[in-house]
Design an enzyme around this catalytic site. Sequence first.
Site, mmCIF file in Angstrom:
data_model
loop_
_atom_site.group_PDB
_atom_site.id
_atom_site.type_symbol
_atom_site.label_atom_id
_atom_site.label_comp_id
_atom_site.label_asym_id
_atom_site.label_seq_id
_atom_site.Cartn_x
_atom_site.Cartn_y
_atom_site.Cartn_z
ATOM 1 N N LYS A 119 2.392 18.946 8.758
ATOM 2 C CA LYS A 119 1.357 18.746 7.734
ATOM 3 C C LYS A 119 1.787 19.388 6.416
ATOM 4 C CE LYS A 119 -2.745 18.664 10.677
ATOM 5 N NZ LYS A 119 -3.128 17.254 10.557
ATOM 6 N N LYS A 202 12.378 10.086 19.010
ATOM 7 C CA LYS A 202 11.012 9.689 19.320
ATOM 8 C C LYS A 202 10.683 8.341 18.706
ATOM 9 C CE LYS A 202 6.318 11.196 19.313
ATOM 10 N NZ LYS A 202 5.225 11.811 18.677
ATOM 11 N N LYS A 205 4.664 5.494 15.708
ATOM 12 C CA LYS A 205 4.012 4.661 14.686
ATOM 13 C C LYS A 205 4.437 5.076 13.300
ATOM 14 C CE LYS A 205 0.040 6.106 16.519
ATOM 15 N NZ LYS A 205 -0.362 6.104 17.893
#
Length: 337
Positions: A119, A202, A205
């Site tokens: 973040k 990985k 999305k």
Amino acid sequence: MEKKKIILTGDRPTGNLHIGHYFGSLQNRVKLQEEYEQYILIADVQALTDNFNNPDKVRKNVMQVAIDYLSCGIDPNKSHIFIQSMIPELAELTMYYSNLVTIARLERNPTIKTEIKQKKEVFGNDGKLVTYGFLGYPISQAADITAFNANVVPVGEDQEPLIEQTKEIVRKFNSLYGDVLVEPEIMLSKMSRVKGLDGNAKMGKSLGNAIYLCDSTEEIARKIMSALTDTTKIKKDDPASPDVCMVGYYHKLFSGKEQDIIFKECKAGHRGCVDCKKQLIKNVCEYLAPIQEKRRYYESNTKLVEDILLEGTKKAQKTASETMKKVKEAMKINYFE
Ligand code: TRP
């Protein structure tokens, strides 16, 4: 008859499910539903901790994820599929459990730590945008698991710290208020990660490197044509290493016995990348065809999907309310009963 052990798993409804989900967990859930009583939670409340400013996305994907489940063979007669926000007991339990967890412990949770770091990279601040709801989502996940007395939680490695935190909450609760909650065991998925088309460890999305279960033939073809291959191979008949090639990697998942020949030819320089990709496109499309056929069926019968979710939610609600009753009694907040 011996009582079946209980499993709880779930996904955040933030997008369609991809082949990483399929090989990493959905396939396993289809097997597990034969042996266990399986609860599958569509974690819309948890999705909102990150997407509170985008409720439309979460709303839309609840249905999409449910359709993905059903298309892959999750059988509503064997598994209870339900929507997290429709079980208010989960919010109630989260509130009570939150007294049992320190802020320092949440901040030390490796999964949370990584997510806060990400973040900060995106928002470029010193974590001031981390909300109370986000920091507390491991507590809400403990509520998800314990409300249904789950014995086993099958998840990938990245979720391990969250299950560890659940275990701690259970022990703390039981030692303070009495033996009420079931301590879950983690069942680590053997194949927790499928790599992305770009070679990233990985598939995700947000990384734009995923093949979705609902992708059209054209989308699958476009994605595979641009997948990462052995960069040392320049000419069509240069020998190459399928082990450093994403096309080779997916052939292992989708091409069955053909794989041996493919690998041999690639190593010997008898196989051009374009042909190899075309063959993979065909195999992936064939592999996904039955799943996509079921998807079309559920997409044109959305009322049926809604009924399945309602039925699953009703069952989940019943179990959660029984746990809630025991929890309140143990905590001496069972007034006027
Ligand atoms: N955290 C999980 C994910 O991001 C979703 C989830 C929510 C979950 N509650 C759960 C998984 C309880 C297992 C058990 O995919």
